[in-house]
Design a protein around this motif. Structure first.
Motif, PDB file in Angstrom:
ATOM      1  N   UNK A 153       3.208 -22.296 -12.030  1.00  0.00           N
ATOM      2  CA  UNK A 153       3.654 -21.337 -10.972  1.00  0.00           C
ATOM      3  C   UNK A 153       2.402 -20.527 -10.402  1.00  0.00           C
ATOM      4  N   UNK A 154       2.046 -20.467  -9.193  1.00  0.00           N
ATOM      5  CA  UNK A 154       1.037 -19.810  -8.774  1.00  0.00           C
ATOM      6  C   UNK A 154       1.481 -18.604  -7.892  1.00  0.00           C
ATOM      7  N   UNK A 155       0.909 -17.579  -7.940  1.00  0.00           N
ATOM      8  CA  UNK A 155       1.515 -16.239  -7.315  1.00  0.00           C
ATOM      9  C   UNK A 155       0.243 -15.323  -7.089  1.00  0.00           C
ATOM     10  N   UNK A 156       0.096 -14.619  -5.883  1.00  0.00           N
ATOM     11  CA  UNK A 156      -0.977 -13.962  -5.690  1.00  0.00           C
ATOM     12  C   UNK A 156      -0.858 -12.623  -6.315  1.00  0.00           C
TER      13      UNK A 156
ATOM     14  N   UNK B 139      -2.341 -16.213 -11.590  1.00  0.00           N
ATOM     15  CA  UNK B 139      -2.602 -15.451 -10.505  1.00  0.00           C
ATOM     16  C   UNK B 139      -3.533 -16.143  -9.540  1.00  0.00           C
ATOM     17  N   UNK B 140      -3.138 -16.464  -8.131  1.00  0.00           N
ATOM     18  CA  UNK B 140      -4.008 -16.950  -7.539  1.00  0.00           C
ATOM     19  C   UNK B 140      -3.447 -16.897  -5.873  1.00  0.00           C
ATOM     20  N   UNK B 141      -4.085 -16.852  -4.904  1.00  0.00           N
ATOM     21  CA  UNK B 141      -3.643 -17.211  -3.403  1.00  0.00           C
ATOM     22  C   UNK B 141      -3.452 -18.598  -3.447  1.00  0.00           C
ATOM     23  N   UNK B 142      -2.368 -19.005  -2.625  1.00  0.00           N
ATOM     24  CA  UNK B 142      -2.012 -20.288  -2.751  1.00  0.00           C
ATOM     25  C   UNK B 142      -3.227 -21.347  -1.902  1.00  0.00           C
TER      26      UNK B 142
ATOM     27  N   UNK C 224       4.487 -17.656   4.129  1.00  0.00           N
ATOM     28  CA  UNK C 224       3.612 -16.211   4.414  1.00  0.00           C
ATOM     29  C   UNK C 224       2.231 -16.826   4.790  1.00  0.00           C
ATOM     30  N   UNK C 225       1.930 -18.153   4.858  1.00  0.00           N
ATOM     31  CA  UNK C 225       0.651 -18.710   5.162  1.00  0.00           C
ATOM     32  C   UNK C 225       0.800 -19.514   6.554  1.00  0.00           C
ATOM     33  N   UNK C 226      -0.070 -19.467   7.364  1.00  0.00           N
ATOM     34  CA  UNK C 226      -0.133 -20.441   8.546  1.00  0.00           C
ATOM     35  C   UNK C 226      -0.065 -21.782   8.177  1.00  0.00           C
ATOM     36  N   UNK C 227       1.152 -22.549   8.564  1.00  0.00           N
ATOM     37  CA  UNK C 227       1.317 -24.006   8.104  1.00  0.00           C
ATOM     38  C   UNK C 227       0.074 -24.976   8.644  1.00  0.00           C
ATOM     39  N   UNK C 228      -0.532 -24.650   9.482  1.00  0.00           N
ATOM     40  CA  UNK C 228      -1.750 -25.420   9.744  1.00  0.00           C
ATOM     41  C   UNK C 228      -2.790 -25.304   8.682  1.00  0.00           C
ATOM     42  N   UNK C 229      -2.852 -24.191   8.232  1.00  0.00           N
ATOM     43  CA  UNK C 229      -3.971 -24.145   7.093  1.00  0.00           C
ATOM     44  C   UNK C 229      -3.396 -24.678   5.859  1.00  0.00           C
ATOM     45  N   UNK C 230      -1.945 -24.289   5.343  1.00  0.00           N
ATOM     46  CA  UNK C 230      -1.553 -24.661   4.031  1.00  0.00           C
ATOM     47  C   UNK C 230      -1.031 -26.140   4.120  1.00  0.00           C
TER      48      UNK C 230
END
Ligand SMILES: C[S@@+](CC[C@H](N)C(=O)[O-])C[C@H]1O[C@@H](n2cnc3c(N)ncnc32)[C@H](O)[C@@H]1O
Length: 209
Positions: free
Chosen positions: A75-78, A100-103, A126-132
């Motif tokens: 599990x990764x969470x900012x 703890x990390x930004x996705x 919460x993150x731009x899909x073109x990036x994620x």
């Protein structure tokens, strides 16, 4: 305020999940914003023996359930407060880790490949899909599953939420986005709300080509 600080503030104000659901189960997976409502982990197919990554894992309760079914989970969470709470709550469960990390930072740096990536009202919202999406695709095994949920699309594609910008997309928009970023077999649907509620849940599933 940084992204981590603002999500940490949100984490501190959020209530822990109940110790048991209406059926008396101590672990379960819930894709929706309503307790004891909507489809369960069967959306992912069998997770036994599979390596699962959750992006925006919060208290870790959904991921912990998958681990009880035989998956290994990361599990990764900012928000640092989420890692502390999740580690404490699920300390007795082998095969489950939290970080703890930004996705996007995590996905850019990791050398690991996953069989399943899920995000429940999490980083995919919460993150731009073109990036994620390209980053998720690069760390997902071919044939692996991506599934996520969020509130239904509104008039604006990007809208401020309590702690971050929400990327709201319609069923059709998700199909186009996912197909153009290396996914196939996209199924996007709206889960109806429970009686007395008006807002449903967007639930999207796709397979890495
Ligand atoms: C609305 S909460 C949902 C938490 C959990 N998935 C659940 O269903 O209870 C959103 C979570 O995503 C995390 N988050 C938001 N943006 C993120 C990002 N870019 N990278 C990693 N985690 C993120 C937040 O810290 C928060 O824990």
């Amino acid at each position: 305020m940084s992204l981590a600080e603002s999500w940490n503030k949100y984490a501190v104000g959020s209530k822990p999940r109940r110790a048991a659901n209406a059926k008396g189960e101590t672990t379960w997976l819930n894709w929706t914003q309503y307790a004891d409502h909507g489809p369960n982990e069967s959306v992912l197919g069998s997770v036994e023996g599979r390596r699962v990554l959750e992006l925006g894992s919060g208290s870790g309760s959904n991921l912990a359930h998958l681990v009880t079914l035989g998956a290994t989970g990361l599990g990764v969470d900012v928000a640092p407060a989420r890692e502390t709470v999740a580690k404490k709550r699920w300390a007795g469960l082998a095969g489950l880790e939290f970080r703890t990390a930004e996705a996007t930072a995590f996905l850019s740096e990791t050398g690991e490949t996953f069989d399943v990536v899920l995000s429940i009202f999490g980083a995919v919202w919460f993150v731009d899909p073109h990036t994620l999406l390209p980053l998720i695709r690069s760390r997902l095994a071919s044939g692996g599953t991506l599934a996520f949920s969020h509130l239904p699309a509104e008039s604006q594609d990007v809208k401020p939420g309590k702690a971050g910008l929400r990327h709201n997309h319609s069923l059709d928009a998700w199909e186009i986005l996912l197909t153009s970023h290396g996914f196939a077999a996209v199924s996007a649907s709206l889960v109806d709300p429970p009686q007395g509620e008006t807002v449903g849940t967007m639930l999207v599933r796709a397979v890495a080509r």
